[in-house]
Design an enzyme around this catalytic site. Structure first.
Site, mmCIF file in Angstrom:
data_model
loop_
_atom_site.group_PDB
_atom_site.id
_atom_site.type_symbol
_atom_site.label_atom_id
_atom_site.label_comp_id
_atom_site.label_asym_id
_atom_site.label_seq_id
_atom_site.Cartn_x
_atom_site.Cartn_y
_atom_site.Cartn_z
ATOM 1 N N TYR A 49 47.699 30.753 38.317
ATOM 2 C CA TYR A 49 46.291 30.554 38.690
ATOM 3 C C TYR A 49 45.623 29.716 37.603
ATOM 4 O O TYR A 49 45.468 30.155 36.467
ATOM 5 C CB TYR A 49 45.589 31.901 38.879
ATOM 6 C CG TYR A 49 45.636 32.381 40.320
ATOM 7 C CD1 TYR A 49 46.726 32.096 41.133
ATOM 8 C CD2 TYR A 49 44.582 33.101 40.873
ATOM 9 C CE1 TYR A 49 46.773 32.512 42.446
ATOM 10 C CE2 TYR A 49 44.613 33.531 42.196
ATOM 11 C CZ TYR A 49 45.708 33.226 42.972
ATOM 12 O OH TYR A 49 45.755 33.635 44.282
ATOM 13 N N HIS A 96 36.792 36.267 53.840
ATOM 14 C CA HIS A 96 36.321 34.996 53.282
ATOM 15 C C HIS A 96 35.690 34.162 54.403
ATOM 16 O O HIS A 96 35.888 32.943 54.486
ATOM 17 C CB HIS A 96 37.472 34.247 52.597
ATOM 18 C CG HIS A 96 37.940 34.943 51.348
ATOM 19 N ND1 HIS A 96 37.276 34.843 50.160
ATOM 20 C CD2 HIS A 96 38.985 35.785 51.122
ATOM 21 C CE1 HIS A 96 37.890 35.578 49.238
ATOM 22 N NE2 HIS A 96 38.931 36.163 49.803
ATOM 23 N N ARG A 147 34.423 26.658 47.231
ATOM 24 C CA ARG A 147 33.486 27.212 46.224
ATOM 25 C C ARG A 147 32.734 26.073 45.554
ATOM 26 O O ARG A 147 31.532 26.121 45.380
ATOM 27 C CB ARG A 147 34.263 28.042 45.198
ATOM 28 C CG ARG A 147 34.446 29.486 45.570
ATOM 29 C CD ARG A 147 35.108 29.714 46.931
ATOM 30 N NE ARG A 147 35.361 31.107 47.187
ATOM 31 C CZ ARG A 147 36.475 31.745 46.824
ATOM 32 N NH1 ARG A 147 37.460 31.089 46.232
ATOM 33 N NH2 ARG A 147 36.630 33.043 47.070
ATOM 34 N N TRP A 172 41.337 27.715 41.961
ATOM 35 C CA TRP A 172 40.114 28.279 42.555
ATOM 36 C C TRP A 172 38.937 27.752 41.758
ATOM 37 O O TRP A 172 38.977 27.718 40.522
ATOM 38 C CB TRP A 172 40.168 29.811 42.504
ATOM 39 C CG TRP A 172 41.321 30.373 43.282
ATOM 40 C CD1 TRP A 172 42.471 30.894 42.785
ATOM 41 C CD2 TRP A 172 41.434 30.452 44.717
ATOM 42 N NE1 TRP A 172 43.302 31.290 43.810
ATOM 43 C CE2 TRP A 172 42.690 31.030 45.002
ATOM 44 C CE3 TRP A 172 40.611 30.080 45.775
ATOM 45 C CZ2 TRP A 172 43.129 31.254 46.304
ATOM 46 C CZ3 TRP A 172 41.050 30.305 47.065
ATOM 47 C CH2 TRP A 172 42.291 30.881 47.325
ATOM 48 N N TRP A 195 50.749 35.908 45.909
ATOM 49 C CA TRP A 195 49.782 35.657 44.824
ATOM 50 C C TRP A 195 49.529 36.897 43.985
ATOM 51 O O TRP A 195 49.218 36.813 42.816
ATOM 52 C CB TRP A 195 48.464 35.117 45.383
ATOM 53 C CG TRP A 195 47.580 36.104 46.107
ATOM 54 C CD1 TRP A 195 47.691 36.510 47.399
ATOM 55 C CD2 TRP A 195 46.438 36.791 45.573
ATOM 56 N NE1 TRP A 195 46.702 37.399 47.711
ATOM 57 C CE2 TRP A 195 45.908 37.586 46.610
ATOM 58 C CE3 TRP A 195 45.809 36.800 44.325
ATOM 59 C CZ2 TRP A 195 44.777 38.407 46.429
ATOM 60 C CZ3 TRP A 195 44.678 37.602 44.149
ATOM 61 C CH2 TRP A 195 44.177 38.395 45.195
ATOM 62 N N ASP A 207 35.565 29.168 53.045
ATOM 63 C CA ASP A 207 35.437 30.449 52.335
ATOM 64 C C ASP A 207 34.026 30.973 52.562
ATOM 65 O O ASP A 207 33.238 30.376 53.290
ATOM 66 C CB ASP A 207 35.766 30.282 50.837
ATOM 67 C CG ASP A 207 36.460 31.531 50.289
ATOM 68 O OD1 ASP A 207 35.846 32.614 50.347
ATOM 69 O OD2 ASP A 207 37.608 31.425 49.839
ATOM 70 N N GLU A 212 42.346 39.479 50.785
ATOM 71 C CA GLU A 212 41.139 40.195 50.344
ATOM 72 C C GLU A 212 40.174 40.510 51.492
ATOM 73 O O GLU A 212 38.957 40.436 51.306
ATOM 74 C CB GLU A 212 40.406 39.376 49.270
ATOM 75 C CG GLU A 212 41.239 39.134 48.042
ATOM 76 C CD GLU A 212 40.538 38.307 46.974
ATOM 77 O OE1 GLU A 212 40.652 38.677 45.811
ATOM 78 O OE2 GLU A 212 39.890 37.295 47.321
HETATM 79 C C1 ACM Z 1 43.535 34.906 46.417
HETATM 80 O O1 ACM Z 1 43.530 34.642 45.198
HETATM 81 N N1 ACM Z 1 42.561 35.641 46.930
HETATM 82 C C2 ACM Z 1 44.581 34.417 47.295
#
Ligand code: ACM
Length: 768
Positions: A428, A274, A174, A478, A403, A203, A337
């Site tokens: 996180y 992703h 990102r 992230w 997660w 990603d 996701e």
């Molecule tokens: C995630 O936070 N999508 C692993």
């Protein structure tokens, strides 16, 4: 300093001494930990009489290559943090620091022993990993303060970690970090005795690892055009791409650097979702075959890899290059996701699923993950994936990274699979850590240091015979909202210290008040090494109260970790250790200038920004001081411009952008002024998108509306312009008819403004 914590520590040990189950070593640790300030706390520590003085003449002894390497690393850390240059040699000398590998000692993996007496320092371990951790502990003992003379307290430490996976994930997709920044992070990880660096390299928004066979992955997939003004040259309006990738040579360099610090890198290639950067580079890998761009939005995106044999081979070819680069056991294949809309809508994917015997899309994903596992196992590697890989069935030897809470981890461990716990609710690091207006952009729900510290990786519900499946824990960084390395550091430090202690220290030795008492010394080490830790947990917050039209303001000070030495000035100067100590709420005549900081051992723990207090500031609420009306999906978002330099930051609920000033005092108020900014609406919300509501507009560009409570009467309506002023903001003013001293005000903008959205910057009440 820190009296409250020192008292708490002593009290805890006093209680412990009387309880039947207390271990003598635990009691010793609890009473001494604040003084020794070791993070993570060792398994067994006994403090002795006296200390060893390190000077520039102190010899450092090491025999054999492994011990010599560690000795040089210790000397280097000491040089960087204490500006002391010691010499390593193999000749025995008195009053020396000795590093020795003793292969015959019965030691746990990564364990070590450290003995400090007034005459010698000896670090021993069965291998270089343990010896390195012993050196880190010694370095911490040599950095207890920054006084000229280094006195290492006499101790005996016998230490080994609780968990074998003590991890940190960095998302370089990102936002991209330079090789030097990645190395700096790895170096700091080592000083916390962390041993696993999970590198999220691909990603939707970028592919960051060079794959020789597929140059367009980085050539095309390594760049995106950021949304809004951040992606355009203000002079020419030409697109300004955001690019970055690591060459294979750079990756090898980073892998080597990490290995020297006993850190294994786990690379991640995210499949089947992703995937947009890869599909933008090679549209034949996608489901629709359409040419698409590298994504410049955040959230959950529907682009998936297709399930053709060629695509499976592509992924295997990528993995083949990856395992040449990364010698560690594990390769992460994502799995998170992957919204299955494209697979459901594609006749070809459905046909292929029938060919492969996959009864639904979950089974299809499972088929892909199993195929990749087969490839990895054939190459003597192990597969790890996010907990979604449980859906449709796990490959035989897969390890699960949990997660979405700890439930996936619990289920996988019950099925006999290994697990790494990294629940978003606790670990996180892109979640905000305080509610300070000085937090950088990030995700909602604060995860303060205490919450990170409290996380226990082994679920109480897990049967004793399954507990060994919990390999450890990992914090995840992230970087959607971390445009700079400064923001990455803010997110990670000091919360990583809490993660480190959970990963290393026996559960019964963990102790939150003791950790808080040890933290100022850790911050001192961060400062010495140039680590830009988050200031917000340590900053002084002020609560102000004043009579309407009064001449005085009441000030109460606090800080999020309840340190008790807060000092302040009222003349605009930076507070120092002898400035006025805060002893309780006080009154000030208006206007006032306040600067305050928390102190420990004579050092301010954070900056002390100047706060101006006058009649207008008391009638103003900035964005961060307002509540969200419903709080469905609050984000702390950054403006898209200017291209260079500081950008404004706004708290906004993207499902319902509505802000609330709770219990506003409207007595004697004639009008209200709202400053609003505008940012891109750059989110992919997949199945959540319909929940995003737009209030109907009454005029061409919509309006600002203000209500008395979110379901109450409309107090003011002001039409919005087509666009903000040149500075990116617009100021709107409305007369207000309400009275009362406690009125909730709800403020929102009407109309569907996509691809941009109005955001509230600040609100000021104007007296009659
Ligand atoms: C995630 O936070 N999508 C692993």
């Amino acid at each position: 300093m820190l009296l409250r914590y020192r008292f708490a520590v002593l009290l805890a040990s006093g209680l412990c001494a009387c309880c039947a189950t207390a271990q003598p070593s635990d009691v010793a640790i609890t009473t001494q930990q604040a003084a020794l300030s070791l993070i993570p706390l060792p398994a067994k520590l006994v403090q002795q009489q006296g200390s060893f003085r390190i000077s520039s003449a102190t010899p450092v002894l090491a025999k054999g290559e492994a011990a010599e390497t560690v000795a040089h690393q210790f000397v280097d850390y000491l040089h960087r943090s204490r500006s002391l240059d010691l010499v390593v040699s193999a000749d025995p000398k008195p009053q020396a620091i000795e590093f020795a590998i003793k292969a015959d000692i019965a030691a746990s993996p990564e364990g070590y022993a450290l003995e400090v007496t007034p005459q010698l320092i000896r670090v021993t371990a069965a291998d270089s990993r343990g010896l390195f951790y012993g050196a880190v502990t010694l370095w911490q003992l040599a950095t207890l303060n920054d006084s000229k003379s280094i006195q290492v307290p006499a101790v005996r430490i016998q230490d080994a970690p609780r968990f074998g996976w003590r991890g940190l994930m960095l998302d370089s997709a990102r936002h991209f970090q330079s090789v030097d920044q990645v190395k700096a992070l790895i170096d700091a990880m080592a000083l916390h005795k962390l041993n696993t660096f999970h590198w999220h390299l691909t990603d939707d928004q970028g592919w960051r690892v060079e794959i020789k066979r597929y140059p367009k992955l980085t050539g095309t997939g390594g760049c995106r055009i950021p949304a809004g003004d951040g992606g355009r040259d203000p002079q020419t309006d030409a697109p300004v791409p955001y690019c970055g990738f690591y060459t294979q040579e750079q990756i090898r360099d980073v892998v080597r650097y990490a290995a020297e610090r006993h850190i294994t890198i786990v690379p991640e290639i995210d499949v089947p979702g992703h995937a947009q950067a890869a599909v933008a580079a090679y549209p034949e890998l996608g489901v629709t075959g359409k040419h698409i761009h590298v994504l410049n939005e955040w959230g959950v995106n529907t682009t998936l890899f297709n399930v053709e044999e060629n695509t499976f081979q592509f992924l295997e070819n990528v993995l083949a290059e990856l395992i040449e680069l990364f010698p560690g056991t594990y390769v992460h294949v994502g799995g998170d996701e992957a919204v299955k809309d494209q697979w459901k809508a594609s006749a070809r994917v459905q046909e292929r699923m029938r060919e492969l015997g996959a009864k639904d899309e979950m089974a299809m994903q499972s088929h892909l993950i199993k195929r990749l596992e087969k490839f990895l196992v054939a190459h003597h590697r192990r597969l790890i994936g996010w907990d979604e890989i449980l859906e449709g069935g796990l490959p035989a030897e897969a390890t699960v990274m949990s997660w979405r809470g700890i439930e996936g981890g619990l289920e996988a461990a019950n099925q006999g699979h290994d697990v790494v716990m990294s629940p978003s609710s606790e670990l996180y690091l892109d979640y905000l850590q305080t509610d300070s207006p000085n937090e950088p952009p990030g995700r909602p729900a604060t995860i303060p240091l205490k919450q990170v510290y409290a996380f226990e990786p082994i679920p109480a519900a897990l049967a004793a015979d399954k507990r060994a499946h919990i390999l450890g824990l990992q914090a995840n960084t992230w970087t959607e909202h971390m445009r700079s390395y400064a923001r990455v550091q803010h997110a990670i430090f000091p919360r990583i210290a809490a993660v480190a202690e959970t990963g290393w220290t026996p559960a019964q030795n963990k102790d939150w008040p003791g950790f808080v008492a040890r933290l100022p010394t850790q911050l001192q080490r961060y400062r010495a090494l140039g680590i830009g830790y988050a200031q917000t947990p340590f900053e002084v917050r002020s609560t102000l109260s004043a009579e309407r039209k009064g001449r005085m303001v009441q000030v109460a000070l606090s800080n999020s970790l309840d340190y008790d030495d807060m000092r302040y000035t009222l003349d605009g100067s930076v507070p120092g250790p002898t400035s006025t100590a805060y002893a309780g709420p006080f009154s000030l005549p208006l206007p006032a200038r306040l600067r305050a900081a928390v102190f420990a051992d004579g050092q301010a723990l954070a900056d002390a920004p100047l706060q101006r207090i006058d009649a207008t500031t008391l009638l103003t609420r900035t964005n961060a001081a307002l509540a969200m009306c419903t709080g469905a999906l609050m984000l702390r978002l950054e403006d898209d411009g200017p291209l260079q330099g500081e950008r404004a930051i706004f708290n906004v609920d993207i499902f319902n952008p509505c802000w609330e000033w709770k219990a506003a005092n409207l007595q004697d108020i004639a009008s209200i002024t709202v400053r609003a900014g505008r940012i891109p609406y750059y989110f992919q919300l997949a199945h959540d998108e319909p929940a995003r509501k737009f209030k109907p507009a009454k005029s061409a560009h919509g309006e600002l509306e203000i209500r008395a409570g979110c379901d109450g009467a409309v107090l003011a309506t002001v039409p919005l312009p087509a666009s903000p002023d040149a500075d990116g903001f617009v100021t709107l003013k409305a007369p207000i008819e309400a009275t009362g001293t406690s009125q909730d005000l709800c403020l929102y903008f009407t109309g569907d403004t996509r691809p941009t959205m109005w955001v509230l910057d600040q609100v000021t009440l104007q007296p009659r």
